[in-house]
Design a protein around this motif. Structure first.
Motif, short mmCIF file in Angstrom:
data_model
loop_
_atom_site.label_atom_id
_atom_site.label_comp_id
_atom_site.label_asym_id
_atom_site.label_seq_id
_atom_site.Cartn_x
_atom_site.Cartn_y
_atom_site.Cartn_z
N LEU A 117 56.13 110.55 62.69
CA LEU A 117 55.03 111.35 61.95
C LEU A 117 55.35 112.37 61.03
CD1 LEU A 117 51.69 111.33 62.75
CD2 LEU A 117 52.17 113.33 64.10
N LEU A 118 56.52 113.15 61.42
CA LEU A 118 56.95 114.28 60.25
C LEU A 118 57.61 113.76 59.15
CD1 LEU A 118 58.52 116.81 62.86
CD2 LEU A 118 56.43 116.97 61.50
N SER A 119 58.29 112.50 59.31
CA SER A 119 58.98 112.03 58.21
C SER A 119 57.94 111.06 57.26
CB SER A 119 59.88 110.93 58.55
OG SER A 119 59.43 109.99 59.04
N THR B 209 64.17 114.71 52.24
CA THR B 209 63.36 114.33 53.29
C THR B 209 62.63 112.84 53.15
OG1 THR B 209 61.56 115.07 52.69
CG2 THR B 209 62.79 116.33 54.09
N ARG B 210 62.63 112.21 51.84
CA ARG B 210 62.17 110.84 51.51
C ARG B 210 63.43 110.12 51.76
NH1 ARG B 210 60.56 111.59 45.55
NH2 ARG B 210 59.91 113.63 46.23
N SER B 211 64.63 110.29 51.69
CA SER B 211 65.66 109.26 51.97
C SER B 211 65.68 108.63 53.60
CB SER B 211 66.89 109.61 51.34
OG SER B 211 67.30 110.83 52.24
N ASN B 212 65.30 109.72 54.40
CA ASN B 212 65.63 109.29 55.56
C ASN B 212 64.28 108.92 56.28
OD1 ASN B 212 65.02 111.98 55.96
ND2 ASN B 212 67.11 112.24 56.38
N ARG B 213 63.18 108.25 55.73
CA ARG B 213 61.95 108.31 56.13
C ARG B 213 61.79 107.10 57.21
NH1 ARG B 213 57.39 108.60 52.24
NH2 ARG B 213 57.84 110.83 53.00
N ILE B 214 61.07 107.38 58.29
CA ILE B 214 60.93 106.49 59.30
C ILE B 214 59.45 105.81 58.93
CG2 ILE B 214 60.82 105.86 61.82
CD1 ILE B 214 62.14 108.66 62.22
N VAL C 193 48.21 109.35 58.20
CA VAL C 193 49.52 109.61 57.55
C VAL C 193 50.61 108.34 57.85
CG1 VAL C 193 50.93 111.83 57.02
CG2 VAL C 193 49.64 111.82 59.18
N THR C 194 50.62 108.01 59.10
CA THR C 194 51.69 106.97 59.46
C THR C 194 51.35 105.71 58.80
OG1 THR C 194 50.59 106.03 61.54
CG2 THR C 194 52.51 107.61 61.60
N ILE C 195 49.87 105.13 58.40
CA ILE C 195 49.46 104.19 58.00
C ILE C 195 49.73 104.44 56.39
CG2 ILE C 195 47.43 102.68 57.52
CD1 ILE C 195 48.43 102.67 60.28
N GLN C 196 49.37 105.56 56.00
CA GLN C 196 49.61 105.95 54.56
C GLN C 196 50.86 105.81 54.00
OE1 GLN C 196 47.76 109.75 52.96
NE2 GLN C 196 50.16 110.56 52.75
N ALA C 197 51.92 106.12 54.86
CA ALA C 197 53.50 105.64 54.66
C ALA C 197 53.45 104.50 54.52
CB ALA C 197 54.35 106.39 55.51
N GLU D 20 56.17 111.34 45.35
CA GLU D 20 56.83 110.19 46.04
C GLU D 20 56.66 108.97 45.21
OE1 GLU D 20 56.84 109.17 50.00
OE2 GLU D 20 57.43 111.33 49.75
N LEU D 21 55.71 108.71 44.39
CA LEU D 21 55.29 107.31 44.06
C LEU D 21 55.67 107.24 42.54
CD1 LEU D 21 54.78 104.79 45.37
CD2 LEU D 21 52.27 105.05 44.65
#
Lengths: 340, 425
Positions: free
Chosen positions: A266-268, A277-282, B270-274, B303-304
């Motif tokens: 969730l945090l990542s 932080t973007r590089s180690n995204r889960i 958030v997780t779905i957004q990612a 990010e994008l």
């Protein structure tokens, strides 16, 4: 020395508990079939315990449908609890919610538009709790108090006799906050108070809430899905997934040392400016399962990226593991005996 | 490494950059010049988009960021010419692949929409038809825009089928002619052969089936594993993330040159957004599409996007590469916007608040539209509209603070009591 001091601090804080929630369960029945019988339950909140201290901000974080709002509604007795206990200071309130507690616990809802009656003037909207709960009768008295309240949220005399549609989103949210403050509450439950607002307006409201908390020594239960907001305003945080807590701790505990796999993900997942932080995204696969028939064992195991490393994720319910005095997680032990 | 060597390398890099910049210019995909879209309402003329200029190169992601009501979405709708009455595009040009979209007939425009330029909307539930199966909705895009290609596929398949049918006919003929001379076992063999061949012959393909097949392929492409099942579901049976994936599938089905995404993840967790952002990133590379990303979330932009345009009250105020903009925001509004985002570093301090409110677009403030809220305001700001200047390589800004002509204007003295008041809105 320091150890004793810490203990003293904790016992001092224990005295300052305003709301205690123990093993709270809130289930919503599902009706269906031929005779509209009960055919199942949605376990919206499933065995949750926490304390809320005076003057602190407790964040309740999770994705939509994880039961954050239900906890807020259950504390206010808007939804009956299925089992468990809720205490205000030392009095049990889940089965005996009197008007007195309505004064002491207030709520601010997500959408200021739908929480203000469009046909009422601001005086009447903010004056309503004064009339009903405080028993004020004289119009002049009410007006004076409402003006006082408006001034605490940085609004002016000329706003008294206007209707809600004449205000911007941020101002409406200020009015809702003023109404919540009307009866000198000790606890305010904020249900996503800024998610309908723009960033710059959100900043105004967050600053206001911080000021009010110091001024009135309020305990805030801040329900949100925006992690950066709670990181900014919160003291402690509870992370929820499908009706259960998965991690709790102070802001520093959770944001700097997230331990439970879901919290980590969730945090990542937050979009950030920071390229590191973007590089180690889960990135989690799949979606939140339905709360009607949740997965066996740990509810998170079908999406968990660390499932291979733990024992019995799909069989046993996760246990509470203490990492420090304030930091707890609900997870299964590691296969190789590694410690959290 | 010696200093001279370093200098050489830097020099070379700069040359390369220049080259790539020139190359990119030839890669121009969309050029919006001085676009003005007004809404003629009963209360007055709402200048929703008032002189916006930007361009998008091939394979580039441009972010358009701003607060509610600043004209982001209207800009997007203007590109597709979907602005509804009482809105009207008053002025400007939108050149897409050297064709001015504003001069095309409605018929010609329709061939671009959903084909070369597609759009993903904010709320996927409202943009999908609730009474049509998800698969049919995706297939419709193919039927509308790629009928020729579908026909080609059908022709190929029909040819193959004809061959098999011919074979079967010959076999049957042979069987009839030799019927009397064959033994029982041989007859059985023949019958089995005919049966097998009959099974092999597929149904005559029709347009819709082929379109559905294509839909299944594209739905697999957007990360939905059991695409066949999803084809037969109604939108309400799908989760928010799924719906948005279907929308993206529809958007990408004709491999468009430009994809406009209007707050594609605002309605999602958030997780779905990612997940969705990751998907868009991958698909953008795979399909070589340019994306115009409209959002109010600066994190998503960081990010994008390759470049960012910050909009305020119908104007673009700052337009630069994402890297430059986030490292060193120059326009006071951008600074305020970034300062308002809560984060750890600002924990013990107050968040910066931009004073005042977003102005009314019917009577916008004179001169620079941001001047009533600007902390760096100059005396000149309420009199002259700032020019849109390129102050650095590909760094555009509309602010008098950076305009050599007006830079020297004296600073405006805020009345302290007034500013105190105007903070409290």
């Amino acid at each position: 020395m320091t150890v004793i001091n810490e203990k003293e601090k904790i016992s001092e804080r224990k005295k300052n508990v305003v709301i205690t929630v123990r093993n709270l369960k809130t289930y919503y029945p599902i009706f269906g079939g031929l005779f509209h019988r009960k055919i199942g339950v949605v376990k919206a909140v499933d065995d949750v315990s926490f304390d809320l201290y005076r003057g602190e901000t407790l964040g309740l974080v999770g994705e939509s449908g994880c039961g954050k709002t239900t906890i807020g509604n259950t504390i206010l007795n808007l939804v009956p609890a299925t089992s468990g206990e809720i205490y205000f200071e030392d009095d049990r309130i889940d089965n005996n919610f009197t008007q007195d507690y309505r004064k002491k616990i207030q709520m601010v809802f997500q959408d200021p538009d739908s929480s203000l009656n469009p046909r009422w003037k601001i005086v009447n909207i903010i004056g309503e709790p004064l009339r009903i709960l405080e028993g004020m009768k004289k119009r002049r008295e009410i007006r004076r108090r409402v003006l006082e309240l408006l001034e605490t949220v940085s609004m002016k005399v000329e706003h008294l006799d206007r209707y809600p549609h004449e205000f911007s989103g941020g101002q409406k949210q200020r009015i809702v906050i003023a109404r919540a403050l009307a009866c000198n509450p000790e606890v305010i439950i904020l249900d996503e108070p800024t998610s309908a607002l723009d960033v710059s307006v959100q900043a105004q409201i967050l600053n206001l809430l911080k000021d009010l908390q110091i001024e009135f020594n309020l305990a805030l239960l801040f329900i949100t899905h925006d992690l950066s907001v709670i990181q900014h305003i919160g003291d402690r945080i509870e992370v929820m997934y499908l009706g259960k807590f998965v991690e709790e701790g102070t802001i520093d505990d959770v944001f700097y040392h997230p331990t439970q796999p879901y919290t980590k993900a969730l945090l990542s997942a937050r979009p950030t400016f920071d390229p590191t932080t973007r590089s180690n995204r889960i990135i989690l696969e799949g979606e939140v399962p339905s709360a009607i028939n949740p997965p066996s064992g740990c509810y998170f195991h079908p999406r968990c990226p660390e499932m291979e490393d733990h024992i019995g994720c799909n069989i046993e319910e996760p246990t509470k593991i203490s990492i420090s005095e304030t930091h707890h997680i609900w997870c299964q032990p590691f296969k190789n005996g590694k410690k959290f | 490494m010696t200093l001279t060597e370093k200098k050489e390398i830097i020099e070379e890099n700069r040359k390369n950059q220049m080259k790539s910049a020139i190359k990119e210019d030839s890669n121009l995909l969309l050029q919006v010049k001085n676009l003005k879209t007004y809404f003629y309402t009963e209360e007055g003329i709402v200048k929703a988009v008032d002189g916006v200029s930007f361009n998008i190169f091939k394979n580039e992601v441009l972010g358009l960021v701003g607060e509610t009501g600043c004209g982001k979405s209207v800009t997007a709708l203007s590109i597709l010419r979907l602005v509804r009455s009482p809105g009207e595009i008053i002025e400007g040009s939108i050149e897409f692949n050297n064709v001015n979209l504003l001069e095309l007939s409605e018929e010609e425009m329709r061939s671009h929409r959903g084909n070369d330029i597609t759009m993903i909307f904010q709320d996927p539930l409202n943009s999908l038809n609730p009474v049509i199966l998800a698969g049919d909705q995706v297939a419709e895009v193919f039927l509308l825009h790629q009928e020729e290609e579908l026909n080609k596929i059908i022709d190929v398949r029909l040819l193959e089928r004809d061959k098999l049918v011919q074979e079967l006919k010959e076999l049957k003929k042979e069987f009839k002619e030799n019927k009397e001379q064959l033994s029982e076992t041989e007859k059985e063999e023949f019958k089995v052969k005919i049966k097998d061949l009959k099974k092999k012959i597929p149904k005559a393909p029709n347009l819709k089936d082929v379109a559905l097949e294509k839909a299944e392929q594209i739905i697999k492409e957007v990360g939905i594993a059991d695409a066949k099942q999803i084809l037969k579901r109604y939108p309400h049976e799908l989760s928010g993330g799924m719906r948005q994936r279907i929308m993206i599938a529809m958007g990408l089905s004709c491999t468009p040159l430009l994809l406009i995404a209007d707050e594609p993840t605002t309605a999602l967790d958030v997780t779905i957004q990612a997940q969705i952002l990751d998907l868009m990133k991958n698909l953008q590379k795979k399909f070589d599409t340019s994306i115009l990303m409209i959002t109010h979330d600066l994190g998503i932009i960081a990010e994008l996007c390759d470049r960012v345009a910050v909009m305020y009250s119908g104007n673009i105020v700052e337009y630069a590469t994402a890297e430059d903009l986030f490292k060193n925001p120059r326009h006071p509004y951008t600074q305020g916007l970034i300062g308002a985002i809560p984060s750890v570093e600002k924990k013990d301090t107050k968040l910066t608040v931009i004073r005042g409110m977003v102005p009314n677009l019917i009577y916008p403030p004179s001169g620079c539209r941001f001047h009533p809220r600007c902390t760096e305001r100059l005396e000149i700001c309420d009199k002259i509209k700032p020019r849109f200047l390129e102050i650095n390589d590909r760094y555009f800004i509309a602010c008098h603070l950076f305009d050599p002509e007006y830079k020297e204007s004296p600073k405006y003295q805020w009345d302290e009591t007034e500013s105190e008041e105007s903070y409290k809105v």
